[in-house]
Design a protein around this motif. Structure first.
Motif, mmCIF file in Angstrom:
data_model
loop_
_atom_site.group_PDB
_atom_site.id
_atom_site.type_symbol
_atom_site.label_atom_id
_atom_site.label_comp_id
_atom_site.label_asym_id
_atom_site.label_seq_id
_atom_site.Cartn_x
_atom_site.Cartn_y
_atom_site.Cartn_z
ATOM 1 N N VAL A 1 0.855 -1.186 0.000
ATOM 2 C CA VAL A 1 0.000 0.000 0.000
ATOM 3 C C VAL A 1 0.889 1.232 0.000
ATOM 4 N N LEU A 2 0.621 2.141 -0.912
ATOM 5 C CA LEU A 2 1.337 3.412 -0.988
ATOM 6 C C LEU A 2 0.471 4.498 -0.365
ATOM 7 N N TRP B 1 -2.843 10.635 -1.348
ATOM 8 C CA TRP B 1 -3.055 9.419 -2.125
ATOM 9 C C TRP B 1 -2.930 8.206 -1.235
ATOM 10 N N VAL B 2 -3.851 7.267 -1.385
ATOM 11 C CA VAL B 2 -3.723 5.915 -0.852
ATOM 12 C C VAL B 2 -3.982 4.983 -2.021
ATOM 13 N N GLN C 1 -7.825 2.678 -5.151
ATOM 14 C CA GLN C 1 -7.555 4.025 -4.641
ATOM 15 C C GLN C 1 -8.680 4.436 -3.700
ATOM 16 N N THR C 2 -8.302 5.045 -2.596
ATOM 17 C CA THR C 2 -9.305 5.587 -1.681
ATOM 18 C C THR C 2 -9.503 7.062 -2.003
ATOM 19 N N ALA C 3 -10.418 7.683 -1.289
ATOM 20 C CA ALA C 3 -10.606 9.130 -1.419
ATOM 21 C C ALA C 3 -9.461 9.829 -0.688
ATOM 22 N N GLY D 1 -12.122 0.590 -2.038
ATOM 23 C CA GLY D 1 -12.069 1.786 -2.873
ATOM 24 C C GLY D 1 -13.063 2.853 -2.485
ATOM 25 N N GLY D 2 -14.020 2.554 -1.633
ATOM 26 C CA GLY D 2 -14.977 3.563 -1.214
ATOM 27 C C GLY D 2 -14.575 4.284 0.061
ATOM 28 N N GLU D 3 -13.465 3.880 0.643
ATOM 29 C CA GLU D 3 -13.035 4.442 1.922
ATOM 30 C C GLU D 3 -12.407 5.822 1.742
ATOM 31 N N VAL D 4 -12.334 6.546 2.840
ATOM 32 C CA VAL D 4 -11.589 7.806 2.894
ATOM 33 C C VAL D 4 -10.208 7.454 3.425
ATOM 34 N N GLY D 5 -9.184 7.840 2.674
ATOM 35 C CA GLY D 5 -7.819 7.449 3.008
ATOM 36 C C GLY D 5 -7.411 7.738 4.437
ATOM 37 N N SER D 6 -7.757 8.902 4.941
ATOM 38 C CA SER D 6 -7.326 9.265 6.297
ATOM 39 C C SER D 6 -7.939 8.364 7.363
ATOM 40 N N THR D 7 -9.052 7.687 7.063
ATOM 41 C CA THR D 7 -9.697 6.819 8.057
ATOM 42 C C THR D 7 -9.094 5.422 8.093
#
Length: 127
Positions: free
Chosen positions: A18-19, A32-33, A55-57, A94-100
């Motif tokens: 995971v980047l 970016w996630v 990719q997440t949000a 892919g529906g997640e928010v990256g920061s979460t």
């Protein structure tokens, strides 16, 4: 456009890479996630999302790469690129928010590589 990245020496027991790209100067703003990368892969090409990657949000509220955007004239911002080798699949859809999802990614990590890049938005001279 997302930058090209190259890496090596992924732990042999990794099942996923995971980047994560964050702006350290903006309280860890997520740019970016990119999850679901094959642990045998060694690069991501400029502007590319490999097949099967997720990719997440980002914190701009958009899915995918959100480039550097410090205010004009602000001090250079520090962008932290972290490549996590996971021992278990992230389960990201892919529906997640990256920061979460950052805490979960960090907890499942069996190895991490980090790179810091500095970027400054300079106001162009008047014509």
């Amino acid at each position: 456009v997302s930058p090209p990245l190259v890496w090596q020496n992924v732990p042999v027991d990794a099942v996923e890479i995971v980047l994560v790209v964050t702006d350290v100067s903006a309280s860890g703003f997520v740019h970016w996630v990119l999850a679901g990368l094959d642990p045998t892969s060694t690069q991501v090409f400029e502007g590319d999302v490999p097949p099967g990657a997720i990719q997440t949000a980002n914190d701009f509220g958009e899915t995918g790469w959100g480039g550097p955007a410090p205010p004009i004239g602000d001090t250079p911002h520090s962008y932290l690129f972290r490549l996590f080798a996971l021992g278990e699949f992230s389960g990201l859809q892919g529906g997640e928010v990256g920061s979460t999802v950052l805490a979960t990614i960090e907890a499942e990590s069996i190895g991490v590589a980090e790179m810091i890049v500095f970027y400054e938005h300079i106001d162009p001279p008047a014509p």
